[in-house]
Every structure is written in C-alpha cells, then in structure tokens.
Scaffold this active site. Structure first.
Site, mmCIF file in Angstrom:
data_model
loop_
_atom_site.group_PDB
_atom_site.id
_atom_site.type_symbol
_atom_site.label_atom_id
_atom_site.label_comp_id
_atom_site.label_asym_id
_atom_site.label_seq_id
_atom_site.Cartn_x
_atom_site.Cartn_y
_atom_site.Cartn_z
ATOM 1 N N GLY A 237 22.860 -20.277 -25.121
ATOM 2 C CA GLY A 237 23.932 -19.231 -24.786
ATOM 3 C C GLY A 237 25.702 -19.328 -24.718
ATOM 4 N N GLU A 272 19.185 -25.661 -23.950
ATOM 5 C CA GLU A 272 19.219 -25.367 -25.190
ATOM 6 C C GLU A 272 20.240 -24.594 -25.778
ATOM 7 O OE1 GLU A 272 15.781 -22.620 -25.296
ATOM 8 O OE2 GLU A 272 14.234 -24.026 -24.870
ATOM 9 N N GLY A 274 23.201 -24.451 -28.656
ATOM 10 C CA GLY A 274 23.184 -24.292 -30.129
ATOM 11 C C GLY A 274 24.367 -24.257 -30.945
ATOM 12 N N ARG A 311 27.917 -14.035 -40.167
ATOM 13 C CA ARG A 311 28.131 -13.577 -39.268
ATOM 14 C C ARG A 311 28.862 -11.955 -39.098
ATOM 15 N NH1 ARG A 311 30.404 -15.584 -35.579
ATOM 16 N NH2 ARG A 311 28.767 -14.983 -34.003
ATOM 17 N N TYR A 315 26.893 -8.505 -37.448
ATOM 18 C CA TYR A 315 26.965 -9.041 -35.645
ATOM 19 C C TYR A 315 28.951 -8.070 -35.455
ATOM 20 C CZ TYR A 315 23.834 -12.933 -35.624
ATOM 21 O OH TYR A 315 22.969 -13.572 -35.156
ATOM 22 N N CYS A 341 28.080 -7.286 -53.907
ATOM 23 C CA CYS A 341 27.637 -5.901 -53.451
ATOM 24 C C CYS A 341 27.109 -4.568 -52.685
ATOM 25 C CB CYS A 341 26.735 -6.078 -55.471
ATOM 26 S SG CYS A 341 27.787 -6.096 -56.212
ATOM 27 N N GLU A 342 28.132 -4.993 -51.838
ATOM 28 C CA GLU A 342 27.649 -4.395 -50.537
ATOM 29 C C GLU A 342 29.080 -4.313 -49.197
ATOM 30 O OE1 GLU A 342 25.369 -3.514 -49.366
ATOM 31 O OE2 GLU A 342 23.908 -4.576 -50.360
ATOM 32 N N TYR A 369 25.672 -21.022 -36.817
ATOM 33 C CA TYR A 369 24.697 -19.673 -37.724
ATOM 34 C C TYR A 369 25.659 -19.185 -38.803
ATOM 35 C CZ TYR A 369 23.049 -19.542 -33.087
ATOM 36 O OH TYR A 369 22.279 -20.567 -32.244
HETATM 37 C C1 LIG Z 1 18.694 -18.875 -30.761
HETATM 38 C C2 LIG Z 1 18.727 -20.067 -29.045
HETATM 39 C C3 LIG Z 1 19.518 -20.782 -28.445
HETATM 40 C C4 LIG Z 1 20.633 -21.187 -29.050
HETATM 41 O O1 LIG Z 1 21.410 -20.304 -28.699
HETATM 42 P P1 LIG Z 1 22.957 -20.216 -28.970
HETATM 43 O O2 LIG Z 1 23.256 -19.547 -28.193
HETATM 44 O O3 LIG Z 1 23.775 -21.126 -30.347
HETATM 45 O O4 LIG Z 1 22.992 -21.278 -27.622
HETATM 46 C C5 LIG Z 1 18.588 -21.577 -27.469
HETATM 47 N N1 LIG Z 1 16.922 -21.316 -27.398
HETATM 48 C C6 LIG Z 1 16.907 -19.935 -27.663
HETATM 49 C C7 LIG Z 1 15.498 -19.935 -27.489
HETATM 50 C C8 LIG Z 1 17.759 -19.743 -29.007
HETATM 51 O O5 LIG Z 1 16.576 -18.240 -29.270
#
Ligand SMILES: *Cc1c(COP(=O)(O)O)cnc(C)c1O
Length: 416
Positions: A237, A272, A274, A311, A315, A341-342, A369
């Site tokens: 996150g 976690e 990403g 994205r 969003y 076409c959107e 993403y």
């Molecule tokens: C998508 C996701 C992440 C990664 O989120 P980021 O914002 O990309 O760091 C980590 N854990 C879970 C369960 C997710 O669904």
C-alpha cells in the site's frame, strides 16, 4: 534516476528510448532493472531476518521481474493460483509465498497446499472451513493468517481503499476473535498469523500505524486465549509520487513497525509491497498517430490506449507524459487519448505538450498495474515488454500477434 535525458533523448539507464521504440515497436513497456533492485533494497536493508518481504505479484508479474526479485531473496504475495504458477516458473520458492484474495477456489487451495506455501491469508469464516476441508483431503495442515479489516481510512481513491468495513476484504474486527477460535479448533488449520492490507497508493504513514496498533492489540488478546500468533503481515500500500506527492519514508515506516512489534515480542513481521517496488521502474512508450484539433481543445491521438494502461480510465489516475526527444517547440494544452472506442480512453487530460505525428512520448511511473491490467479490448494485441540493465536491453515479453487474439475461439458448426 533510471529514466533521464541524455543529449536530449530520454534514456532507461544507458539505453535511448527512441532506439527501443525502433527495435521493438510501440506501445512498449520498458523497465529498469537497477530501479527495481534499488527499490527492493530500500525495503530489505531495513528489514532484518526473520522478518519477511513478499512482493505483491499483481503489480507486475512478468517472469523477468519475478526472477530478478527472487534472486534478490524476495518472497511473494499472490492472489490466484495463476500467480503461484508464475512465481514457480520464474524460480521463486513456494515456501516464501503468502496467498491473499477474497475468493480462493478449492483447486487453488489444493495447488497451494501441494506446493507448500508459507501461509494462506484467510479472509472469511467460510474460507477457513473450506481450507480445512481441502487440507484434510490432502492429509496436511494449512498454515493460516487471518486477514482482519481494521476499519481505518487509508485516504486513497475509493477503488483502492480496502480497509474500511464497507469493503469486501478481510474479516470484520468484531468477528476476528470468533474466527480465530474456530481456526484454533479445526484439525487441519494452524493459526499462526494476522494480516491486513488497507489499500494502495497511501500517502501518509498514520493509517498504517493505526492499523498496526489495532492488529497488535488483537495479537495480545488472542495470545491471552492461548492462540499463539507468531506473525503479523501489514500488507502493501505504500504510495509513490506520481505528481510529486509526499510519500511515507520507507525506513521510518519499517522501523516504526519493528519498534511496535518488539513491544509485543516473538513476532515475525511481513510486508507485501507492490507498487513501491516496480511503479517508478517502468514507462510506457507510445507514438503519436495524429494531432487532432477540437472545438474546445486539441487531442493527441497516440497508439497506446486504455487496454494498455487502464489506470487513468479506472481510477482517474495521473501519469506524467513527457517527450522522448526534448525540443523547443511551442507547447499547447492537449488531451492525450488512445485509439480505443471509449470516451474513457485517455492517458492524460489537459497536458502541456507539443508533439506531432510520429513523435514518441513516455508515460511515466507505469511499472505497476500497467501491463498486468492490460487487455485485448478492441482486438488490440497487448504490448511488448523490455527490461534494461545498464547498456543492455532485452525483450522480456513478445508483442502479441493478431492470431494470438482468437486462439481457442471456434466458429459454430451449423446444424444440417
Ligand atoms: C494489491 C495488494 C498488495 C500490494 O499493494 P501495493 O499498493 O501495490 O503495495 C499487497 N497485499 C494485498 C493483499 C494486495 O491485494
């Protein structure tokens, strides 16, 4: 910086992006290996063993990205059986995998048990029962962490806020104790952790620390009941600056978590991340097809659309769009839009740019993403992907060809 102008041309590390466009065509995703590695080290250097880092595969799941991270010692956070298969194909170890996701199928559970993953992040009481059944059928015990929804406001876009009680994710706080007790009672479940993931692109540290405090209290309560929680996974996150926003300082955040966990004791921490690992390590290269004057504003029609980078459409996300070749021409206010076409098919609204047919543009911070959310809408082949390392560039995913796009389809046989 991994994406810089040199002699007036935007480079990825030491490779000129105009050269890559010529060699591999556009739209083209280009990643910097050095940037991914340095983003990873920013976390790993402040996260001593036994704490674990599990890269969130859905942010960018190309085998080359997963392999690079596996070689740097990464674990992985997956949300499907397909992602587990990718991790294994890329040389990652199942024993370093945590499995998140709200609706795991029996097949996915069985596959993950067979591969021997580190932990299932279980999101409901019903999932816990199903996992116990599947583990019993396999004669094994499933390692489980409960994903709790701490009801904190991550103050991000509503589509990527996941930690509010109105969201589909996780187990409500008031149910968490009961579900943990049930997990403790089930013969094929080993209750070992708690986790949460409150959202994505979060720009301040306080929601993370609020969530950590809530979960740490729950760890203490559960231990008092004899449920020995040994790990806490705080999810991903952490936001990145798409528009020079301030973002949480990684080392400050990681140390704050460790300090809190030490007070509780005997707790392994997991994260976690990403987006924070791959987001700024990729660009999407696109070529201008037309400059089209409009009644109120002009449009730059480019060869990448919402099917390549979803994205903005999904969003209203902002990505910087800059020319690959620096020049002095007069800029105008334009909407940068794709061929799909959107009306929602745009990459950027009201941008200050000058570009003409044939010019190359780079859509910045497209490493997370980006490709993973791309589709074949409008029967458009998905883009190619290239990884750069110093002076070297390598194709890590071929551009799809048209015949790929109807593979598996069949014309109906006509009854006679
Ligand atoms: C998508 C996701 C992440 C990664 O989120 P980021 O914002 O990309 O760091 C980590 N854990 C879970 C369960 C997710 O669904």
């Amino acid at each position: 910086m991994s994406f810089d102008y040199k002699r007036g041309v935007l480079h990825a590390e030491n490779v000129a992006l105009d050269r890559l466009a010529e060699q591999f065509g556009t739209p083209l995703y280009v990643y910097s290996q050095a940037m991914i590695a340095s983003n990873w080290k920013r976390f790993a250097d402040h996260w001593p063993a036994p704490h674990k880092l599990c890269y969130a595969v859905k942010a960018n799941s190309n085998l080359a990205v997963l392999n690079l991270l596996a070689r740097l010692g990464a674990g992985f956070d997956i949300v499907s059986g397909g992602e587990l298969a990718r991790v294994i194909a890329a040389g990652g170890k199942a024993s370093n995998v945590v499995f998140s996701g709200v609706a795991k199928s029996r097949e996915e559970m069985a596959y993950a048990l067979e591969q021997g993953i580190y932990c299932f992040n279980v999101e409901s009481a019903a999932e816990l029962e199903r996992l116990n059944d599947v583990a019993a059928a396999h004669g094994v015990i499933a390692p489980v962490s409960l994903r709790v929804n701490p009801d904190v406001d991550a103050q991000t876009h509503p589509y990527i806020a996941t930690g509010l009680k109105a969201n589909k994710f996780g187990i409500a706080m008031q149910d968490a104790r009961d579900v943990a007790r049930r997990g403790q009672a089930l013969a094929h479940i080993n209750m070992q952790g708690l986790d949460c993931h409150i959202g994505s692109q979060i720009l301040s540290m306080s929601p993370f620390l609020d969530a950590a405090d809530i979960l740490l209290n729950l760890v203490t309560d559960l231990r008092a009941e004899g449920i020995n929680i040994t790990h806490l996974d705080m999810g991903g996150g952490i936001g990145i600056p798409y528009q020079q926003e301030n973002t949480p300082d990684v080392s400050t955040y990681l140390h704050a978590l460790q300090e809190r966990a030490e007070k509780v004791g005997n707790l392994t921490l997991l994260l976690e991340p990403g987006r924070a690992i791959v987001g700024n390590a990729g660009v999407l290269l696109t070529q201008v097809e037309f400059h089209k004057p409009g009644a109120d504003k002009d449009f730059l029609l480019v060869d990448a659309g919402m099917n390549d980078l979803m994205r903005p459409a999904l969003y209203q996300a902002y990505h910087d769009i800059i020319p690959v070749a620096q020049h002095e021409a007069d800029k105008a206010i334009v909407d940068v839009v794709g061929p799909v076409c959107e009306t929602g098919d745009f990459l950027g609204h009201a941008r200050h740019l000058s570009a003409k047919e044939g010019d190359l543009l780079a859509v910045m911070n497209a490493g997370a993403y980006g490709f993973t959310m791309s589709s074949n809408y409008n029967t458009r082949p998905r883009a190619a992907e290239v990884m750069v390392h110093g002076d070297h560039a390598q194709l890590i995913r071929q551009r799809e060809v048209l015949s790929d796009l109807w593979k598996g389809e069949q014309i109906m046989e006509m009854p006679r």
